[in-house]
Design an enzyme around this catalytic site. Structure first.
Site, mmCIF file in Angstrom:
data_model
loop_
_atom_site.group_PDB
_atom_site.id
_atom_site.type_symbol
_atom_site.label_atom_id
_atom_site.label_comp_id
_atom_site.label_asym_id
_atom_site.label_seq_id
_atom_site.Cartn_x
_atom_site.Cartn_y
_atom_site.Cartn_z
ATOM 1 N N ASP A 154 -0.412 1.118 -0.085
ATOM 2 C CA ASP A 154 0.281 0.941 1.270
ATOM 3 C C ASP A 154 -1.162 0.950 2.080
ATOM 4 O O ASP A 154 -1.886 1.820 2.335
ATOM 5 C CB ASP A 154 0.796 2.114 1.309
ATOM 6 C CG ASP A 154 1.693 2.360 2.787
ATOM 7 O OD1 ASP A 154 1.646 1.215 3.631
ATOM 8 O OD2 ASP A 154 2.384 3.310 3.037
ATOM 9 N N ASP B 11 3.092 -4.665 4.132
ATOM 10 C CA ASP B 11 2.004 -3.822 4.005
ATOM 11 C C ASP B 11 1.876 -3.026 2.660
ATOM 12 O O ASP B 11 1.111 -2.319 2.462
ATOM 13 C CB ASP B 11 1.816 -2.917 5.318
ATOM 14 C CG ASP B 11 3.134 -2.201 5.490
ATOM 15 O OD1 ASP B 11 4.060 -2.439 4.901
ATOM 16 O OD2 ASP B 11 2.884 -1.049 6.177
ATOM 17 N N GLU B 12 3.154 -3.174 1.911
ATOM 18 C CA GLU B 12 3.165 -2.389 0.632
ATOM 19 C C GLU B 12 3.320 -3.361 -0.547
ATOM 20 O O GLU B 12 4.095 -4.389 -0.438
ATOM 21 C CB GLU B 12 4.236 -1.449 0.907
ATOM 22 C CG GLU B 12 4.118 -0.377 1.958
ATOM 23 C CD GLU B 12 5.328 0.567 2.009
ATOM 24 O OE1 GLU B 12 5.548 1.138 0.640
ATOM 25 O OE2 GLU B 12 5.626 1.040 2.985
#
Length: 412
Positions: free
Chosen positions: A9, A105-106
């Site tokens: 993350d 973003d992950e």
């Protein structure tokens, strides 16, 4: 043998990327959001300094400014974030082709049976170091034997950390945590669990599956599986061409919405953006979802599946408004609202005629929408609008198609 799953993350992703490009704001409280003057938008991300002021993702910009008068708010630059997202995934792909994005973003990674004999912690630390050195941002990585606990691990300690939740210690680490820390346990599920005396992941894990199924239906089985570390869902193989699962828009209104007519204006603007994007990308959809948040930041979502696939602006707007009217009681004014459409198919796929609809009228509306698209593409979004949008220019004077928000990819 247990799988080795990582969940990576990117910390304060949007804000971290902005600080890379704007050296003068690195040491200041920074948030990424919408138009401050129009009170248009919410906090999408904030850096670590801003977090010290208890600024929350999702709250209105003016509320964040009340907490931190010196807050620097920068507008979102999604092409820039997409570029950094691609760069992080290139690094992940050096270790495995089982890389499953969860938003920009992950990502989950399955590094079971690493060819170089490294364990999950070694790989996670190496990835963390490379991203920091090569890209200038940091990540928090969870290491576990399934996707759910790997994500829990990445959330456990931030920023710039690696946390392992193993089969031997998951009860010690995960079970004392609040039930709301578990993936997809939102505010509504949390409140319902608390009514049954369930406050932690351990409480949830110890509740009989039959009871959870009685309270939540099939979703109760999922909660039981997640809490007990029984999730076996695979990490999908990476596909460089992202699958579009939904198209949607949301907005924070320039003033609180007070009645159904206010909501109708906003929903028509949002539905127009969604329908135009559907037509541009060659899709139709069938399941309409709305999300509503009042001025006390309490929110809910509702969805409804239509009888026919559609990309007709008026049908999407009417379906969204009908959902809203059936489920909102106006105890409080509304701060923000969103609408999306899922269950997408290519618009060239033949559709079965609906005996309860006037198909000739639907074809006429489709042609009308195509003509309106041509006019808007040539002369601008405001060149032609339905009359309802002219009744309140303050509410209708924004262009969500131009300033659309990128929505996370769903887990299921």
């Amino acid at each position: 043998m247990d799988r080795v799953i990582l969940h990576s993350d990117c910390n304060s992703f949007y804000a971290s990327v902005e600080c890379l490009y704007r050296l003068e704001i690195r040491d200041k409280p920074v948030a990424v959001g919408g138009d401050v003057e129009q009170r248009h938008g919410i906090i999408l991300a904030k850096n670590q300094i801003a977090k010290r002021y208890h600024i929350q993702t999702g709250e209105a910009l003016w509320q964040a400014r009340q907490k931190c008068p010196d807050l620097v708010i920068v507008p979102p630059d999604f092409p820039k974030y997409e570029r950094f997202s691609r760069l992080t995934r290139r690094i992940y792909l050096d270790y495995t082709d089982l890389v499953e994005p969860f938003g920009l973003d992950e990502c989950w990674l399955d590094v079971t049976g690493d060819a170089n004999g490294r364990d999950g912690m070694e790989i996670a630390r190496e990835i963390s170091g490379r991203i920091k050195y090569e890209l200038g941002i940091t990540v928090s990585i969870g290491v576990s034997f399934n996707k759910i606990f790997a994500k829990l691990g990445s959330d456990y300690k931030k920023p710039d950390a690696v946390t392992r939740i193993g089969r031997s210690d998951y009860k010690k680490i995960a079970w004392p945590l609040p039930a709301s820390d578990l993936l997809y346990v939102g505010s509504a599920t949390k409140r319902k669990l608390e009514r049954y005396g369930i406050h932690t992941i351990g409480d949830l894990a110890g509740t009989p599956e039959r009871a959870l199924r009685g309270w939540f239906g099939k979703w109760g089985e999922v909660l039981y599986t997640f809490a007990n570390g029984l999730d076996q869902s695979p990490v999908a193989q990476y596909d460089n061409q992202p699958t579009i699962k939904s198209i949607g828009n949301s907005t924070t209104a320039p003033r609180d919405l007070a009645n159904n007519e206010d909501v109708k204006i906003i929903l028509y603007v949002l539905a127009d953006s969604i329908a135009r994007r559907l037509r541009e990308q060659g899709f139709k959809g069938r399941t309409i979802c709305i999300g509503v948040r009042d001025n006390q930041l309490f929110g809910f979502t509702r969805q409804h599946t239509l009888g026919s696939y559609t990309n007709i602006t008026s049908e999407i707007a009417v379906a969204g408004l009908d959902l809203f009217r059936r489920h909102y009681r106006w105890y409080k004014p509304i701060r923000s609202i969103g609408i999306s459409i899922t269950d997408l198919v290519p618009d060239a796929v033949p559709s079965q005629a609906n005996l309860y609809c006037d198909e000739k009228e639907r074809e006429r509306r489709e042609r009308l929408d195509q003509t309106v698209d041509w006019l808007k593409n040539r002369f601008g979004t405001y060149a032609i609008q339905p009359a309802v949008l002219l009744t309140d220019r303050q509410l209708s004077g924004f262009d969500p198609k131009k300033d659309h928000t990128i929505h996370p990819v769903g887990y299921f």
